[in-house]
Each structure stands twice: as structure tokens, then as C-alpha cells.
Design a protein around this motif. Sequence first.
Motif, short mmCIF file in Angstrom:
data_model
loop_
_atom_site.label_atom_id
_atom_site.label_comp_id
_atom_site.label_asym_id
_atom_site.label_seq_id
_atom_site.Cartn_x
_atom_site.Cartn_y
_atom_site.Cartn_z
N LEU A 122 0.82 -1.21 0.00
CA LEU A 122 0.00 0.00 0.00
C LEU A 122 0.85 1.26 0.00
CD1 LEU A 122 -2.74 -1.09 2.58
CD2 LEU A 122 -2.84 -1.16 0.08
N VAL A 123 2.06 1.18 0.53
CA VAL A 123 3.01 2.30 0.51
C VAL A 123 4.38 1.77 0.16
CG1 VAL A 123 1.74 3.73 2.16
CG2 VAL A 123 3.48 2.11 2.98
N GLN A 124 5.26 2.69 -0.25
CA GLN A 124 6.63 2.34 -0.59
C GLN A 124 7.61 3.28 0.11
OE1 GLN A 124 7.01 2.52 -4.85
NE2 GLN A 124 5.61 0.79 -5.24
N ASP A 125 8.85 2.80 0.23
CA ASP A 125 9.93 3.65 0.74
C ASP A 125 10.27 4.66 -0.37
OD1 ASP A 125 12.16 4.78 1.87
OD2 ASP A 125 13.06 2.88 2.45
N VAL A 126 10.10 5.95 -0.07
CA VAL A 126 10.23 6.98 -1.11
C VAL A 126 11.66 7.13 -1.59
CG1 VAL A 126 9.96 9.45 -1.59
CG2 VAL A 126 8.17 8.21 -0.34
N ILE A 127 12.63 7.20 -0.67
CA ILE A 127 14.04 7.34 -1.04
C ILE A 127 14.81 6.21 -0.33
CG2 ILE A 127 16.02 8.88 -1.23
CD1 ILE A 127 14.20 11.23 -0.80
N PRO A 128 14.86 5.03 -0.91
CA PRO A 128 15.45 3.86 -0.23
C PRO A 128 16.91 4.04 0.15
CG PRO A 128 14.17 3.19 -2.16
CD PRO A 128 14.31 4.69 -2.24
N ASP A 129 17.65 4.92 -0.56
CA ASP A 129 19.07 5.06 -0.29
C ASP A 129 19.38 5.85 0.98
OD1 ASP A 129 19.63 3.65 -2.56
OD2 ASP A 129 19.86 5.42 -3.83
N LEU A 130 18.36 6.49 1.58
CA LEU A 130 18.62 7.26 2.79
C LEU A 130 18.91 6.33 3.97
CD1 LEU A 130 15.87 10.05 2.71
CD2 LEU A 130 18.28 10.24 2.10
N PRO A 131 19.80 6.74 4.87
CA PRO A 131 20.02 5.94 6.08
C PRO A 131 18.74 5.85 6.90
CG PRO A 131 21.71 7.65 5.83
CD PRO A 131 20.63 7.96 4.83
N ARG A 132 18.60 4.77 7.60
CA ARG A 132 17.42 4.63 8.47
C ARG A 132 17.61 5.49 9.71
NH1 ARG A 132 15.22 -1.63 8.26
NH2 ARG A 132 15.09 -1.78 6.00
N ASP A 133 16.66 6.38 9.95
CA ASP A 133 16.70 7.22 11.14
C ASP A 133 16.15 6.43 12.32
OD1 ASP A 133 17.83 9.66 10.28
OD2 ASP A 133 15.97 10.18 9.26
N VAL A 134 17.04 6.05 13.23
CA VAL A 134 16.64 5.25 14.38
C VAL A 134 16.15 6.17 15.49
CG1 VAL A 134 17.41 3.62 16.14
CG2 VAL A 134 18.29 3.45 13.80
N GLN A 135 14.99 5.86 16.05
CA GLN A 135 14.41 6.62 17.14
C GLN A 135 14.20 5.69 18.33
OE1 GLN A 135 13.72 9.90 17.25
NE2 GLN A 135 14.37 10.29 15.15
N ALA A 136 14.69 6.11 19.47
CA ALA A 136 14.51 5.31 20.69
C ALA A 136 13.18 5.64 21.34
CB ALA A 136 15.65 5.58 21.67
N MET A 137 12.56 4.62 21.90
CA MET A 137 11.36 4.79 22.71
C MET A 137 11.79 4.70 24.17
SD MET A 137 9.04 5.09 20.31
CE MET A 137 7.56 5.05 21.32
N HIS A 138 11.47 5.74 24.94
CA HIS A 138 11.89 5.79 26.34
C HIS A 138 10.69 5.75 27.28
CE1 HIS A 138 15.47 7.68 24.42
NE2 HIS A 138 16.12 7.09 25.40
N ALA A 139 10.88 5.11 28.41
CA ALA A 139 9.97 5.27 29.54
C ALA A 139 10.54 6.37 30.41
CB ALA A 139 9.85 3.97 30.33
N VAL A 140 9.76 7.43 30.65
CA VAL A 140 10.23 8.56 31.45
C VAL A 140 9.36 8.68 32.70
CG1 VAL A 140 11.12 9.77 29.44
CG2 VAL A 140 8.81 10.25 30.20
N TYR A 141 9.98 9.11 33.77
CA TYR A 141 9.27 9.23 35.04
C TYR A 141 9.96 10.30 35.88
CZ TYR A 141 13.05 5.95 36.22
OH TYR A 141 14.27 5.34 36.37
N PRO A 142 9.25 10.87 36.87
CA PRO A 142 9.85 11.96 37.66
C PRO A 142 11.10 11.51 38.39
CG PRO A 142 7.47 11.85 38.00
CD PRO A 142 7.87 10.60 37.26
N SER A 143 12.08 12.40 38.45
CA SER A 143 13.28 12.10 39.21
C SER A 143 12.97 12.25 40.69
CB SER A 143 14.42 13.04 38.82
OG SER A 143 14.05 14.39 39.06
#
Length: 301
Positions: free
Chosen positions: A253-274
Motif C-alpha cells: 500500500l506504501v513504498q519507501d520513497v528514497i530507499p538510499d537514505l540511512p534509516r533514522d533510528v528513534q529510541a522509545m523511552h519510559a520517562v518518570y519523575p526524578s
Amino acid sequence: MDRLTEMEAFATVVDQGGFTDAARKMGISKSAVSKHVSALEARLGARLLNRTTRRVSPTDIGLAYYDRARRVLNDAGEADNLVASMQSAPSGILRIAVPTDFGAAHVSPLLGEFLERYPDVSVNMVLKNRYVELISEGFDLAIRMGDMDDSSLRARKICETTQRLIASPAYLAEHGRPARIDDLNDHRLLYYSHNAATSVWRITAPSGEVRQVRSATWFSVNDGQSLLNAAINGLGIAYLPSFLFARAMKNGLVQDVIPDLPRDVQAMHAVYPSGRYTQPKVRALIDYLVEKFSNRNVSGW
């Protein structure tokens, strides 16, 4: 004699206004309280209490010592409570804020087992596509994607995802496929944003340089699934995390528009009050999520 016991005896005498009531409060004899206070005065080489047949009151030195001693005793009590709390079983209501799409796809399916593992914990999960103020809005924990800029919070990475430029085959057939980042300025861009005027993408070029893409917004909405639907329907190019578009890409249904670009890795964090310590219920959920996501592919491709 124990220094802390001497402090406690003296402070209790001041609090209760006499040796008899202090002994009753501490659960020991009046003579034992008197011995503790006398030993303290002898060790310090100073008279801390004015004693008369009718009343007991602190001297000027004793009053100054009492203020500091009471703080020490309170800290000692908090330390004891901390150990007891950290060793106690997780319990209570756990209120968490999770991005809508990530929460629905990846967090919700895991909560059943968590609640079975910790039956004294109840979870109130709120799906929100904005950063919540944890303390003022009453949240124990939030899950956020990307770099953590708020130094007032503690964070622990639970998993990673990647972001890619995606579009439908129909859109690319009609408008052409951009070959490089600069070509995006000539395309219809679909933004996730609360304010279309400030929409911006940060995309890593093949050189490693992080480029900012900002142009007139063709379509903007603050919901990831709606952006994916817009891309599938040929409205333009979206920049989305792979946990959202993986199935659509697998189904063509969708395609990678510019396959040659590096994959931008994003971290998922659990955050809580210090703070001085982490509540057992919060620590239990974070450990559980880290455990589960270590064996779970949230990228999907």
C-alpha cells in the motif's frame, strides 16, 4: 551508647516537654531516657536541657542542637521507610501516558500479562499524542519517542524504531519519485503537527548530515494513523515510524520513497519523575516493558 538513640531521647524529651512523657513515647523507662540524655551532654561537653522540678526546656545550645538532630532523625526514618518501600510488592494505581498509535499497537497487548503478574497494581493508560506534564497532570510514567531533552525526568530506553519517508505507488506514479532530500520541496508533504506553520522534518542524508525539511503543508494532523491513511490514499509523502507503516508496506500500500537514505533510528523511552527512589509499581512496569520489548520487533520490517 548509640549516638542515634541519644539524639532520639533528647529530641523526644524536647517534643514531649519532659522525661516521663518521653519515656512513654519511646517505650522505655524514665531512667533510661535520662541516661541517654546525660550521655549525650557528656559526649558533647554542653548542657542541652534546663531541668527544674516543674518543667524541662532546651538551652540555647540545646535548641540549636535539637533543630539539627530532628533533621537527622527524620532522614533516618525516611531511609528506613525507603528500604521498606523498595522491598514491598508493587501495588496501587499506575497512571501512564502513551502515544496513541504505539500504545494501541504495542503496549496494550502486553498489559494483561503485567496485571496478572502484579495483581495488586491497577493501570490507567491514557493515549495522548502530546507530551504530558507528568507531575502536574498526575502521571507516574510516560512513553516518549526520540531524544530526551528534559533533564528533570529520568528515562530508560525500552526499544527502538525507525522512521522513513513513505508514499503510495499511485502518488509516486503521478508525481514522480524524489531522488534526494532537496526534491521533497516539490512534493505534497503530509505532516504530523499541532501547528502546521512550524512543521519540520529532520532527515539524515547519505553523508550523515541531518537536514531540515520545511515547506508548505499539504495536509497536517496530530494523529499517526490518519497520516498513514492519507499516504495510502495518495495525498502525498509522510515521514512516519516503521511500527505504523510496516504492515501497509508489506501489503504494497506504501513504498519507501528514497530507499538510499540511512534509516533514522528513534529510541522509545519510559520517562518518570526524578526523585530519591522509584516507586515499586513504576519500576515493575519499566522492567517488564524492557523485558518484553527485548524480544519484540516494533519496527516490523
